[in-house]
Write an enzyme that holds these catalytic residues in place. Structure first.
Site, mmCIF file in Angstrom:
data_model
loop_
_atom_site.group_PDB
_atom_site.id
_atom_site.type_symbol
_atom_site.label_atom_id
_atom_site.label_comp_id
_atom_site.label_asym_id
_atom_site.label_seq_id
_atom_site.Cartn_x
_atom_site.Cartn_y
_atom_site.Cartn_z
ATOM 1 N N GLU A 97 45.868 -12.259 -21.109
ATOM 2 C CA GLU A 97 46.279 -10.934 -20.657
ATOM 3 C C GLU A 97 45.624 -10.721 -19.283
ATOM 4 O O GLU A 97 44.405 -10.852 -19.165
ATOM 5 C CB GLU A 97 45.763 -9.898 -21.668
ATOM 6 C CG GLU A 97 46.269 -8.525 -21.392
ATOM 7 C CD GLU A 97 45.810 -7.504 -22.432
ATOM 8 O OE1 GLU A 97 45.260 -7.901 -23.482
ATOM 9 O OE2 GLU A 97 46.000 -6.301 -22.159
ATOM 10 N N ARG B 45 36.751 -19.440 -32.056
ATOM 11 C CA ARG B 45 36.432 -19.096 -30.671
ATOM 12 C C ARG B 45 35.232 -19.881 -30.193
ATOM 13 O O ARG B 45 34.410 -20.306 -31.004
ATOM 14 C CB ARG B 45 36.036 -17.612 -30.569
ATOM 15 C CG ARG B 45 37.096 -16.626 -30.881
ATOM 16 C CD ARG B 45 36.497 -15.227 -30.818
ATOM 17 N NE ARG B 45 36.335 -14.763 -29.454
ATOM 18 C CZ ARG B 45 37.301 -14.172 -28.766
ATOM 19 N NH1 ARG B 45 38.482 -13.976 -29.307
ATOM 20 N NH2 ARG B 45 37.089 -13.754 -27.532
ATOM 21 N N LYS C 3 36.098 -9.599 -22.022
ATOM 22 C CA LYS C 3 36.477 -9.159 -20.680
ATOM 23 C C LYS C 3 36.030 -7.722 -20.421
ATOM 24 O O LYS C 3 35.630 -7.385 -19.314
ATOM 25 C CB LYS C 3 37.991 -9.271 -20.502
ATOM 26 C CG LYS C 3 38.417 -10.657 -20.081
ATOM 27 C CD LYS C 3 39.908 -10.717 -19.832
ATOM 28 C CE LYS C 3 40.659 -10.956 -21.111
ATOM 29 N NZ LYS C 3 42.094 -11.159 -20.945
HETATM 30 P P1 ATP Z 1 38.986 -10.421 -24.408
HETATM 31 O O1 ATP Z 1 38.742 -9.824 -25.753
HETATM 32 O O2 ATP Z 1 37.761 -10.815 -23.681
HETATM 33 O O3 ATP Z 1 39.953 -9.650 -23.572
HETATM 34 P P2 ATP Z 1 41.093 -11.995 -25.306
HETATM 35 O O4 ATP Z 1 41.010 -12.943 -26.432
HETATM 36 O O5 ATP Z 1 41.789 -10.716 -25.540
HETATM 37 O O6 ATP Z 1 39.665 -11.800 -24.732
HETATM 38 P P3 ATP Z 1 43.200 -13.059 -23.782
HETATM 39 O O7 ATP Z 1 43.402 -12.954 -22.332
HETATM 40 O O8 ATP Z 1 44.115 -12.341 -24.674
HETATM 41 O O9 ATP Z 1 41.705 -12.641 -24.033
HETATM 42 O O10 ATP Z 1 43.075 -14.586 -24.240
HETATM 43 C C1 ATP Z 1 43.960 -15.588 -23.863
HETATM 44 C C2 ATP Z 1 43.791 -16.738 -24.804
HETATM 45 O O11 ATP Z 1 42.467 -17.222 -24.759
HETATM 46 C C3 ATP Z 1 44.060 -16.331 -26.235
HETATM 47 O O12 ATP Z 1 44.863 -17.317 -26.838
HETATM 48 C C4 ATP Z 1 42.706 -16.250 -26.864
HETATM 49 O O13 ATP Z 1 42.748 -16.553 -28.214
HETATM 50 C C5 ATP Z 1 41.939 -17.302 -26.057
HETATM 51 N N1 ATP Z 1 40.507 -16.998 -26.040
HETATM 52 C C6 ATP Z 1 39.910 -15.871 -25.605
HETATM 53 N N2 ATP Z 1 38.593 -15.920 -25.791
HETATM 54 C C7 ATP Z 1 38.329 -17.121 -26.366
HETATM 55 C C8 ATP Z 1 37.141 -17.774 -26.833
HETATM 56 N N3 ATP Z 1 35.939 -17.195 -26.732
HETATM 57 N N4 ATP Z 1 37.260 -19.013 -27.354
HETATM 58 C C9 ATP Z 1 38.461 -19.608 -27.442
HETATM 59 N N5 ATP Z 1 39.609 -19.049 -27.037
HETATM 60 C C10 ATP Z 1 39.559 -17.820 -26.504
HETATM 61 MG MG MG Z 2 43.729 -10.202 -25.825
#
Ligand code: ATP
Ligand code: MG
Length: 590
Positions: A49, A292, A302
């Protein structure tokens, strides 16, 4: 110079090359799907995102999705999940593209979830026509109350049994912008008593009159994540949709939407994508969850990273203290080192916290073989070699790498006065101190053995200068060149030294789990005030001539990188990437 190997960590698995094949369960599923003929090609996607910059956790998802596509001869799309208007910023989109490239990957196509807004809309109409979606008027609070709890079934909304015609009319009017934000929602009609709460008539569309970065004001309604994500996967022809474990409970809903909408058999739903000239071969994707990446001493949210920037704890998203990919990059971390970490950590369904020292170990391992050596003095003390003539000056030819001749050699100027590290001298040496002390001897790296003859102090008793002698018999090619002394220290010729700013970085938080629940404490209380320290240092000329992002090992000090933003050859700025040894292991043992 010994560099550390990662060995002590019980969680680390031995590195395997992708050619041999990593043996994790995701790759096994893919092998099985190919072997059984269930899939003939592998398509994955990385779907961030664009509401912030990528962090180290994303590196795991990137390496997995792009890595699998490469290993199995398929492809991986970069899809910007832009279904939340107002939270997204084109600056982040550019940042994400840049970071994925930097990590060493490239996408088959760049897509946006918003490319499929028309598909989502038509699919919703299909669900209404099929009698499995309805327009509700409960507000958010009522909806929560109707949803029930883990132990208690939910209740049907009073609007659940509207006629298909009425639902179609209301939904079309939602789309036309006739209703106020939040006044109506389109919901899937599944089961308000389902054990899995995600299946209790989840929302599909909500009304939000917000300008979208790509579609402007074309849409007053926006799809929910659970609905948009699986359909985006399906319309792109993704075969394996890899996501993190928190989506495990959402998988039944993922499959429900994919099956009910059934894109492969309904081309009329995705005509808009074809018309826009985008390649599409809809599939029924399979969602697979993995754990994760969590790292000690790091924040991988983020929202929280954004707060560190907004509150001025750091100088920006690319501050080298941040565990964003751009922060790590500016700090001097390498793409190969990060990829090694991900390979070593492996893919599983087990949630765990990886010790930060494993990351540092991977970075050291890469930097050891890829970085030329240089000498720098961070905390200078002058040493005058009084048995050399006043104007003595020579040029030493020094190998750039102790183990790899292909790095070549460089010229290092040497003269009568040199800077040495203040901590390499002790007037009253502690036990086991093998460096310089009064009357003591030590080897000046690449020069020969020197002896401390006199300690000069100021009125306050501070040591200001040392006078020493260089034993001419121990110079290169002389009979005593091999004479042993216990210590070797680095130095920089005072006359030739180039003044530089050095930024000494350390872990961003003082505790392993800054996010941990602790009575009366916020995660912000654990920000490490020592995570950045700036010193004025001296460099040998060959280090000052670096280009931005050039990396060196400064002998005995650690790995450093010329700052990609501020470094100039005439005003050098170096960042410490990582020390040569794990200084936190001994801290923990104190
Ligand atoms: P945040 O909560 O920090 O915004 P998010 O998971 O919502 O993180 P996205 O931009 O939606 O962030 O993530 C893009 C991809 O990266 C998704 O498929 C998510 O599952 C993966 N991802 C995010 N954080 C991790 C992590 N710590 N380990 C592995 N994969 C991750
Ligand atoms: Mg997300």
């Amino acid at each position: 110079m010994s560099t550390e190997k990662i060995s002590a960590e019980p969680t680390a698995t031995p590195a395997v090359s992708p050619v041999e094949g990593q043996r994790d369960f995701v790759r096994q599923i893919i092998r099985d799907d190919l072997a059984s003929g269930k899939r003939s090609a592998i398509r994955t996607r990385f779907p961030p995102e664009p509401n912030g910059y990528l962090h180290i956790g994303h590196a795991k998802a990137i390496c997995l999705n792009f890595g699998i596509a490469t290993e199995f001869g398929g492809w991986c799309n970069l899809r910007l999940d832009d279904t939340n208007p107002g939270r997204e910023d084109p600056e982040f989109v550019e940042g994400i593209k840049d970071d994925v490239h930097w990590l060493g990957f490239d996408w088959h196509e760049l897509r946006h979830a918003s490319d499929y807004f028309e598909v989502f809309y038509r699919s919703a109409i299909k669900l209404i026509e099929d009698g499995v979606a309805y327009v509700d008027e409960l507000d958010a609070e009522q909806m929560r109350a109707y949803r029930g709890t883990l132990t208690e079934a939910g209740r049907n909304s009073p609007h659940r049994n509207r006629s298909i015609a009425e639902n179609l009319d209301l939904f079309r009017r939602m789309r036309a912008g006739e209703f106020a934000d939040g006044s109506k929602t389109l919901r899937a009609k599944i089961d308000m008593a389902a054990g899995n709460i995600n299946l209790r008539d989840p929302a599909i569309y909500r009304i939000r009159k917000v300008t979208h970065q790509n579609t402007g004001d074309a849409w007053p309604i926006y799809p929910m994540y659970d609905y948009a994500h699986c359909l985006s996967d399906a319309v792109e022809g993704i075969t394996h949709s890899l996501c993190t474990l928190e989506f495990e409970d959402h998988r039944p809903l993922y499959d429900w939407f994919v099956d009910r909408v059934d894109l492969p058999n309904h081309p009329e739903l995705w005509q808009s994508v074809v018309a826009a000239g985008l390649e599409t071969r809809p599939s029924k994707p399979r969602q697979i969850e993995f754990s994760r990446l969590n790292l000690s001493y790091c924040i991988t949210s983020k929202r929280k990273l954004a707060q560190l920037v907004a509150d001025g704890h750091v100088d920006g998203w690319d501050d080298p203290r941040m565990n964003t990919l751009r922060g790590l990059r500016r700090r001097g971390f390498t793409p190969a080192g990060l990829r090694l970490l991900i390979e070593r950590v492996g893919i599983s369904k087990q949630n765990s916290v990886i010790d930060y020292s494993i990351l540092e170990g991977c970075i050291r391992e890469d930097l050891d073989v890829t970085s030329a050596r240089r000498m720098a003095v961070l905390d200078p003390l002058k040493l005058v070699l009084i048995n050399l003539p006043q104007d003595h000056q020579e040029t030493l030819i020094v190998p750039n790498h102790p183990k790899d001749e292909s790095f070549g050699v460089r010229e290092v100027p040497f003269a009568r006065e040199v800077w040495i590290e203040r901590e390499d001298f002790a007037e009253i040496p502690p036990k086991g101190f093998h460096r310089l002390k009064p009357e003591g001897e030590v080897r000046l790296r690449g020069v020969g053995i020197i002896k401390c003859e006199q300690v000069i102090k100021d009125a306050a008793g501070q040591v200001t200068e040392l006078h020493g002698t260089l034993d001419p018999e121990t110079r290169h090619g002389m009979p005593g060149a091999d004479r042993k002394v216990k210590g070797t220290i680095h130095w920089v010729s005072a006359k030739h030294a180039v003044a530089t700013e050095v930024r000494l970085y350390d872990r961003q938080f003082t505790v392993a789990a800054p996010d941990g629940e602790e009575e009366g404490k916020s995660w912000l209380d654990h920000v490490n005030p020592e995570a950045k320290r700036v010193v004025q240092a001296w460099l040998e000329p060959a280090a000052a001539a670096a280009v931005p992002e050039q990396r060196f090992q400064f002998e005995r000090l650690g790995y450093f990188v010329a700052d990609r933003v501020d470094h100039r050859a005439d005003a050098p700025v170096f960042n410490r990437t990582v020390t040569l040894r794990d200084i936190w292991a001994s801290k923990a043992g104190q």
